[in-house]
Motif scaffolding. Structure first.
Motif, PDB file in Angstrom:
ATOM      1  N   UNK A  50       0.811  -1.212   0.000  1.00  0.00           N
ATOM      2  CA  UNK A  50       0.000   0.000   0.000  1.00  0.00           C
ATOM      3  C   UNK A  50       0.847   1.265   0.000  1.00  0.00           C
ATOM      4  N   UNK A  51       0.397   2.265  -0.721  1.00  0.00           N
ATOM      5  CA  UNK A  51       1.160   3.512  -0.838  1.00  0.00           C
ATOM      6  C   UNK A  51       1.079   4.376   0.424  1.00  0.00           C
ATOM      7  N   UNK A  52       0.004   4.226   1.186  1.00  0.00           N
ATOM      8  CA  UNK A  52      -0.177   4.921   2.468  1.00  0.00           C
ATOM      9  C   UNK A  52       0.010   6.440   2.318  1.00  0.00           C
ATOM     10  N   UNK A  53      -0.655   7.014   1.320  1.00  0.00           N
ATOM     11  CA  UNK A  53      -0.524   8.448   1.047  1.00  0.00           C
ATOM     12  C   UNK A  53      -1.762   9.237   1.438  1.00  0.00           C
ATOM     13  N   UNK A  54      -2.899   8.574   1.659  1.00  0.00           N
ATOM     14  CA  UNK A  54      -4.165   9.277   1.826  1.00  0.00           C
ATOM     15  C   UNK A  54      -4.623   9.251   3.274  1.00  0.00           C
ATOM     16  N   UNK A  55      -5.100  10.399   3.747  1.00  0.00           N
ATOM     17  CA  UNK A  55      -5.600  10.504   5.115  1.00  0.00           C
ATOM     18  C   UNK A  55      -7.076  10.105   5.159  1.00  0.00           C
ATOM     19  N   UNK A  56      -7.637  10.115   6.359  1.00  0.00           N
ATOM     20  CA  UNK A  56      -9.047   9.768   6.520  1.00  0.00           C
ATOM     21  C   UNK A  56      -9.945  10.753   5.772  1.00  0.00           C
ATOM     22  N   UNK A  57      -9.509  12.009   5.663  1.00  0.00           N
ATOM     23  CA  UNK A  57     -10.304  13.018   4.957  1.00  0.00           C
ATOM     24  C   UNK A  57     -10.437  12.703   3.473  1.00  0.00           C
ATOM     25  N   UNK A  58      -9.542  11.868   2.950  1.00  0.00           N
ATOM     26  CA  UNK A  58      -9.573  11.544   1.530  1.00  0.00           C
ATOM     27  C   UNK A  58     -10.436  10.357   1.179  1.00  0.00           C
ATOM     28  N   UNK A  59     -11.088   9.752   2.162  1.00  0.00           N
ATOM     29  CA  UNK A  59     -11.949   8.600   1.898  1.00  0.00           C
ATOM     30  C   UNK A  59     -13.176   9.038   1.096  1.00  0.00           C
ATOM     31  N   UNK A  60     -13.485   8.268   0.046  1.00  0.00           N
ATOM     32  CA  UNK A  60     -14.630   8.583  -0.804  1.00  0.00           C
ATOM     33  C   UNK A  60     -15.571   7.394  -0.924  1.00  0.00           C
ATOM     34  N   UNK A  61     -16.551   7.536  -1.830  1.00  0.00           N
ATOM     35  CA  UNK A  61     -17.551   6.478  -2.012  1.00  0.00           C
ATOM     36  C   UNK A  61     -16.918   5.155  -2.431  1.00  0.00           C
ATOM     37  N   UNK A  62     -15.961   5.224  -3.350  1.00  0.00           N
ATOM     38  CA  UNK A  62     -15.320   3.999  -3.830  1.00  0.00           C
ATOM     39  C   UNK A  62     -14.652   3.266  -2.682  1.00  0.00           C
ATOM     40  N   UNK A  63     -13.952   4.002  -1.838  1.00  0.00           N
ATOM     41  CA  UNK A  63     -13.280   3.393  -0.693  1.00  0.00           C
ATOM     42  C   UNK A  63     -14.287   2.739   0.250  1.00  0.00           C
ATOM     43  N   UNK A  64     -15.348   3.480   0.586  1.00  0.00           N
ATOM     44  CA  UNK A  64     -16.347   2.972   1.529  1.00  0.00           C
ATOM     45  C   UNK A  64     -17.000   1.702   1.017  1.00  0.00           C
ATOM     46  N   UNK A  65     -17.348   1.682  -0.265  1.00  0.00           N
ATOM     47  CA  UNK A  65     -18.027   0.509  -0.829  1.00  0.00           C
ATOM     48  C   UNK A  65     -17.081  -0.688  -0.883  1.00  0.00           C
ATOM     49  N   UNK A  66     -15.844  -0.478  -1.314  1.00  0.00           N
ATOM     50  CA  UNK A  66     -14.891  -1.589  -1.399  1.00  0.00           C
ATOM     51  C   UNK A  66     -14.529  -2.122  -0.015  1.00  0.00           C
ATOM     52  N   UNK A  67     -14.347  -1.230   0.950  1.00  0.00           N
ATOM     53  CA  UNK A  67     -14.071  -1.680   2.316  1.00  0.00           C
ATOM     54  C   UNK A  67     -15.274  -2.434   2.873  1.00  0.00           C
ATOM     55  N   UNK A  68     -16.487  -1.943   2.560  1.00  0.00           N
ATOM     56  CA  UNK A  68     -17.693  -2.630   2.999  1.00  0.00           C
ATOM     57  C   UNK A  68     -17.828  -4.011   2.398  1.00  0.00           C
ATOM     58  N   UNK A  69     -17.504  -4.153   1.117  1.00  0.00           N
ATOM     59  CA  UNK A  69     -17.555  -5.465   0.477  1.00  0.00           C
ATOM     60  C   UNK A  69     -16.506  -6.404   1.069  1.00  0.00           C
ATOM     61  N   UNK A  70     -15.322  -5.874   1.342  1.00  0.00           N
ATOM     62  CA  UNK A  70     -14.274  -6.695   1.962  1.00  0.00           C
ATOM     63  C   UNK A  70     -14.709  -7.171   3.339  1.00  0.00           C
ATOM     64  N   UNK A  71     -15.478  -6.345   4.044  1.00  0.00           N
ATOM     65  CA  UNK A  71     -15.903  -6.679   5.395  1.00  0.00           C
ATOM     66  C   UNK A  71     -16.786  -7.931   5.438  1.00  0.00           C
ATOM     67  N   UNK A  72     -17.438  -8.250   4.333  1.00  0.00           N
ATOM     68  CA  UNK A  72     -18.269  -9.461   4.263  1.00  0.00           C
ATOM     69  C   UNK A  72     -17.426 -10.704   4.565  1.00  0.00           C
ATOM     70  N   UNK A  73     -16.161 -10.680   4.164  1.00  0.00           N
ATOM     71  CA  UNK A  73     -15.275 -11.825   4.404  1.00  0.00           C
ATOM     72  C   UNK A  73     -15.071 -12.092   5.892  1.00  0.00           C
TER      73      UNK A  73
END
Length: 264
Positions: free
Chosen positions: A134-157
């Motif tokens: 991971x590049x680890x360049x983005x702060x929490x303020x940079x979280x967007x819809x794509x991030x939220x949805x992908x993290x949510x889908x990963x959470x199913x696991x």
């Protein structure tokens, strides 16, 4: 249930809920290693209530800020803080739906120690990969819809015992380029609706059962779980940038290897 078992149960839940090492796996394994029966629904509810209280209290300022912004903006997407509430809702929907649909499958087939071993090792290695790649360049303020949805889908696991809800959401966040602390903080905030929903479902089952509840014992588990969880969150965030994910990956690999030796 004796007092030592109650304390161990609270400690295990408090430590493992927010570390990337899987609380569900440990709660399944504790009775096996202690030679006890499953601790029962009332104690599971108590342990989750303690963890939920800890994360709500620890992030009370964040929760106050984003909820106020969400309400003041009339639930629109115009306010950056208010948007976080929508992101948390979006990330929660997949696991809530999957939990309802797959609950019987998880309870029947996926609580096996060998499944836990495979998930503990496999997702541990994935966590290490995300931390290194991971590049680890983005702060929490940079979280967007794509991030939220992908993290949510990963959470199913995380429905697979041994995966770790905290671990898989941090893994997804790191792969998406979030900084370690940003990935962890979003994971912890996301724990609030998830634990609340799981606790509500377990409470509903408990209320509809005829099992007698030992309330002093239940309160002890809640208290120990809450205190331990609050300390875990604090020190995990404090030392995360220095330790990275390697210590938790090593623990997962050792635990998985022990389970393979014992149950294969």
């Amino acid at each position: 249930m004796d007092i030592l078992h109650l304390i161990i149960l609270g400690l295990i839940q408090g430590l493992t809920e927010f570390l990337p090492i899987s609380s569900s796996a440990h709660l399944i394994l504790v009775p096996l290693f202690l030679g006890e029966h499953d601790q029962g629904l009332a104690y599971d509810v108590a342990a989750h209530v303690g963890s939920l209280g800890a994360v709500v209290i620890y992030f009370r300022r964040d929760l106050g800020r984003i909820s106020t912004a969400w309400i003041v903006s009339r639930f629109s997407m115009s306010d950056p803080d208010g948007r976080v509430v929508w992101f948390l809702i979006a990330a929660t929907v997949p696991v809530a739906a999957a939990g309802l649909l797959l609950h019987d499958l998880v309870d029947t087939w996926l609580r096996d120690p060998l499944v836990i071993a495979a998930a503990t090792i496999g997702f541990g290695l994935l966590l290490l990969w995300s931390d290194r790649a991971g590049k680890r360049l983005r702060s929490q303020a940079g979280i967007g819809w794509r991030d939220a949805i992908l993290i949510g889908l990963a959470q199913v696991l995380a429905l697979i015992p041994g995966t770790s809800r905290a671990g898989i959401t941090m893994t997804a966040g790191l792969f998406l380029g979030l900084q370690r602390e940003a990935a962890a903080r979003f994971s912890f905030l996301l724990a609030i609706p998830v634990i609340a929903l799981a606790g509500a479902y377990e409470s509903w089952k408990l209320a509809s059962s005829t099992v007698a509840v030992d309330w002093p014992a239940v309160m002890m588990v809640t208290l120990v779980s809450g205190i331990t969880a609050a300390l875990t969150i604090h020190y995990f965030l404090r030392f995360l940038e220095f330790t990275g994910m390697l210590p938790y990956v090593i623990y997962r690999l050792v635990l998985g290897a022990v389970l393979l030796v014992l149950f294969l």
